[in-house]
Design a protein around this motif. Structure first.
Motif, PDB file in Angstrom:
ATOM      1  N   PRO A 533       0.948  -1.231   0.080  1.00  0.00           N
ATOM      2  CA  PRO A 533      -0.054  -0.099   0.049  1.00  0.00           C
ATOM      3  C   PRO A 533       0.994   1.312   0.091  1.00  0.00           C
ATOM      4  N   ASN A 534       0.529   2.116  -0.587  1.00  0.00           N
ATOM      5  CA  ASN A 534       1.000   3.725  -0.360  1.00  0.00           C
ATOM      6  C   ASN A 534      -0.126   4.640  -0.173  1.00  0.00           C
ATOM      7  N   SER A 535       0.383   6.022  -0.025  1.00  0.00           N
ATOM      8  CA  SER A 535      -0.365   6.854   0.722  1.00  0.00           C
ATOM      9  C   SER A 535      -1.591   7.430  -0.222  1.00  0.00           C
ATOM     10  N   GLU A 536      -1.441   6.954  -1.606  1.00  0.00           N
ATOM     11  CA  GLU A 536      -2.651   7.421  -2.584  1.00  0.00           C
ATOM     12  C   GLU A 536      -3.596   6.204  -2.742  1.00  0.00           C
ATOM     13  N   ASP A 537      -3.616   5.279  -2.003  1.00  0.00           N
ATOM     14  CA  ASP A 537      -4.353   4.043  -2.144  1.00  0.00           C
ATOM     15  C   ASP A 537      -5.802   4.257  -1.289  1.00  0.00           C
ATOM     16  N   LEU A 538      -5.873   5.052  -0.381  1.00  0.00           N
ATOM     17  CA  LEU A 538      -7.143   5.294   0.457  1.00  0.00           C
ATOM     18  C   LEU A 538      -8.308   5.438  -0.357  1.00  0.00           C
ATOM     19  N   PRO A 539      -9.096   4.673  -0.283  1.00  0.00           N
ATOM     20  CA  PRO A 539     -10.556   4.314  -1.217  1.00  0.00           C
ATOM     21  C   PRO A 539     -11.300   5.706  -1.116  1.00  0.00           C
ATOM     22  N   GLY A 540     -11.839   5.894  -2.059  1.00  0.00           N
ATOM     23  CA  GLY A 540     -12.695   7.247  -2.195  1.00  0.00           C
ATOM     24  C   GLY A 540     -13.975   7.179  -1.417  1.00  0.00           C
ATOM     25  N   ASP A 541     -14.506   6.263  -0.822  1.00  0.00           N
ATOM     26  CA  ASP A 541     -15.687   6.397  -0.090  1.00  0.00           C
ATOM     27  C   ASP A 541     -15.414   6.208   1.448  1.00  0.00           C
ATOM     28  N   THR A 542     -14.185   6.802   1.685  1.00  0.00           N
ATOM     29  CA  THR A 542     -13.928   6.955   3.115  1.00  0.00           C
ATOM     30  C   THR A 542     -14.275   8.227   3.737  1.00  0.00           C
ATOM     31  N   ASP A 543     -14.853   9.138   2.979  1.00  0.00           N
ATOM     32  CA  ASP A 543     -15.372  10.307   3.274  1.00  0.00           C
ATOM     33  C   ASP A 543     -14.119  11.299   4.233  1.00  0.00           C
ATOM     34  N   ALA A 544     -12.918  11.025   3.482  1.00  0.00           N
ATOM     35  CA  ALA A 544     -11.661  11.611   4.416  1.00  0.00           C
ATOM     36  C   ALA A 544     -11.779  13.046   4.623  1.00  0.00           C
ATOM     37  N   LEU A 545     -11.473  13.469   5.834  1.00  0.00           N
ATOM     38  CA  LEU A 545     -11.475  15.010   6.129  1.00  0.00           C
ATOM     39  C   LEU A 545     -10.230  15.295   6.657  1.00  0.00           C
ATOM     40  N   ASN A 546      -9.507  16.354   6.319  1.00  0.00           N
ATOM     41  CA  ASN A 546      -8.177  16.863   6.707  1.00  0.00           C
ATOM     42  C   ASN A 546      -8.383  17.645   8.103  1.00  0.00           C
ATOM     43  N   GLY A 547      -7.470  17.322   8.805  1.00  0.00           N
ATOM     44  CA  GLY A 547      -7.604  18.154  10.243  1.00  0.00           C
ATOM     45  C   GLY A 547      -7.739  19.886  10.284  1.00  0.00           C
TER      46      GLY A 547
END
Length: 562
Positions: A533-547
């Motif tokens: 895995p690398n840092s671009e692998d985060l799935p798009g449906d995680t609703d990621a929110l930056n701090g």
């Protein structure tokens, strides 16, 4: 007899010039020398004005003794003041320690290996945060309703894993919605001694089956990651902490009122007008509990992430670690509000943990929700979304940041380090192979246990055999072993099949080396190579929110607008 002007050595008489302190070479005040006009000036008696000079007798000669006595009393008083202050500090420290409720780190069966250090000797840190719906007190009943359920075991309605990177430069947070169906292992409640059998049900039930230690074991089995600590907080604790912080800013796009509707009971009571608002106390609890007004449990996790990020930004802006008053208020609130695993159950250890967390810049904190799909067994529940969910856990296990600012794994599992217990000869290692290829979306593949067992026999593991029981469900292939003396054997078996060392785990659920063929290995006799895995692998449906992102606002589900 005439008196010479400027002479200070005579006894005091009406109108005489009073003695004044003078400074020695060190800058300290001292009385003028008796019988002298000042330091080094001879007086009428011919004294030198220095200590031990001949002018030290007479009425004025008693003053140095009085000064020394005064200094001794001052020193004694100062010493007492220091002791009293230190004693008060110690008593307050013990008071805070007395506030903390502690529990066993794990109370369930788990095979996750402790995470080892990276090449720089750094180790990541995993903390499980659990929000409890306990109604064990009048205060919690008032805040959470449900008087008829006061005696029921608490449920863990909010669960999130905080992963602090080994280099302490980033943090990743993953929430699992409370209605996600998972495997909960066998757990023993440390408070009652009651043992609960393993069960497959929604994750919020884990807290009621052995406390926070059971929830931690559930997460370790779900993620394949060793979790260092847990913290729980109930309704009253949320209110107390929110008040101590002084309010946290949140945002809604429309007016919101989370209330009972015809056919839909419950509701948090949250009522806000559109825009950015600061919530604290009971209103903060309402924000964190609101679900219907957002439309789903995963969306509720998004609202919780907004609150968490804003809280972190608020605390950083307040400089609480350098403001003694603010730190004291928060320490009082935190120690009364949090229940923690016993290895961090002191003020010092919590403070040390806080200093590690505060080193992470807000723009390197990423809040996410585990990708899920509708549960085929119950439309009201969810299940982890196969490959996307496993990719999230792979990034956590390999210490890969979620924010796209780093790509190389930073840590390794204990399983990757040389074993102190060397493997036995291949032909002497007993191996049981189980078929666990059934997944949430795919049925089992018949004959998988037999195929892999035959492959092992062909490689020289002549004691390998297939488990004849029915197909299990495991998203990822693992090799389990029950005790330390079989660790080397398990690694040897895994290596022969191509299973990565990070998938070799100790577990009390097996009696010997056991290969569990998961849903990720449906064909062939060699485990398919998995991309790192690398840092671009985060799935798009995680609703990621930056701090550091202050822009997001919650959309309100139409029936709950006003």
């Amino acid at each position: 007899m005439a008196r010479s002007s400027g002479v200070y050595g005579e006894s005091a008489k009406p109108g005489a010039v009073p003695r004044v302190p003078v400074q020695d070479q060190g800058g300290h005040d001292r009385a003028p020398a008796p019988g002298g006009d000042g330091p080094g000036r001879p007086g009428r008696s011919g004294g030198t004005g220095r200590p031990g000079g001949s002018g030290g007798s007479g009425a004025s000669g008693g003053r140095p003794g009085r000064v020394r006595r005064a200094l001794r009393w001052s020193a004694t008083a100062l010493s007492l003041l220091v002791l009293v202050t230190a004693g008060a500090g110690y008593l307050y420290y013990e008071h805070l320690n007395g506030n903390i409720h502690k529990g066993r780190r794990s109370s369930g069966a788990s095979g996750a290996a402790r995470t080892g250090p990276n090449a720089a000797g750094q180790t990541p840190l995993n903390i499980l945060l659990i929000g409890s719906d306990s109604r064990a007190s009048d205060e919690n009943v008032t805040l959470g309703g449900g008087r008829d359920s006061r005696g029921n075991p608490p449920l863990g309605d909010v669960q999130m894993l905080i992963h602090l990177a080994a280099d302490r430069r980033s943090a990743s947070v993953v929430s699992v919605p409370r209605d996600t169906r998972v495997d909960i292992p066998k757990c023993t409640d440390p408070a009652t001694g009651k043992t609960y059998p393993p069960v497959n049900t929604i994750i919020n039930a884990s807290l009621a089956r052995g406390g926070a230690g059971c929830t931690l074991a559930t997460w370790e089995n779900l993620t394949g990651t060793y979790i260092d600590h847990w913290m729980t907080i109930d309704f009253a604790g949320v209110v107390r902490m929110a008040d101590a912080i002084g309010g946290v800013e949140v945002c809604v796009r429309q007016n919101v009122w989370d209330r009972p509707l015809p056919g839909v009971p419950g509701g948090s009571g949250l009522k806000l007008t559109a825009g950015r608002k600061k919530v604290q106390g009971v209103q903060a609890l309402q924000w964190l509990r609101t679900r219907h007004a957002w439309g789903s449990d995963p969306l509720r996790a998004g609202a919780q992430h907004m609150y968490m990020n804003a809280m972190i930004r608020t605390l950083k802006a307040q400089n609480v670690f350098t403001d003694t008053g603010r730190l004291t208020d928060l320490a009082e609130a935190a120690t009364k509000s949090l229940h923690v695993s016993e290895e961090i159950g002191t003020v010092k250890r919590l403070y040390d943990l806080g200093t590690q967390l505060r080193t992470v810049p807000t723009d390197r904190i990423t809040m996410t929700t585990l990708p899920t799909a509708q549960d085929p067994q119950d439309a009201n529940h969810l299940v982890p979304a196969g490959a996307d969910a496993d990719r999230v856990w792979s990034m956590i296990r390999d210490d890969v940041p979620f924010d796209g600012k780093g790509g190389k794994p930073g840590a390794k599992q204990d399983a990757e380090r040389p074993s102190r217990d060397p493997a036995a000869a291949d032909g002497e290692i007993g191996v049981l192979v189980r078929n666990a290829t059934r997944s949430a979306t795919l049925g089992p593949v018949g004959g998988r246990a037999r195929a892999v067992a035959d492959a092992l026999v062909g490689k020289g593991f002549t004691k390998a055999a297939a488990d004849p029981s029915g197909a299990l469900s495991e998203e990822r292939t693992v090799v389990r072993y029950p005790s330390a003396e079989l660790a080397g054997d398990a690694r040897r078996v895994a290596k022969s099949l191509g299973v990565p060392a990070s998938s070799v785990r100790r577990s009390t659920d097996v009696s010997g080396v056991t290969v569990v063929v998961g849903a990720d290995w449906r064909t062939g006799t060699a485990y398919p190579k998995q991309p790192a895995p690398n840092s671009e692998d985060l799935p798009g449906d995680t609703d990621a929110l930056n701090g550091s992102d202050t822009g997001p606002c919650m959309d309100v589900y139409a029936p709950y607008r006003w």
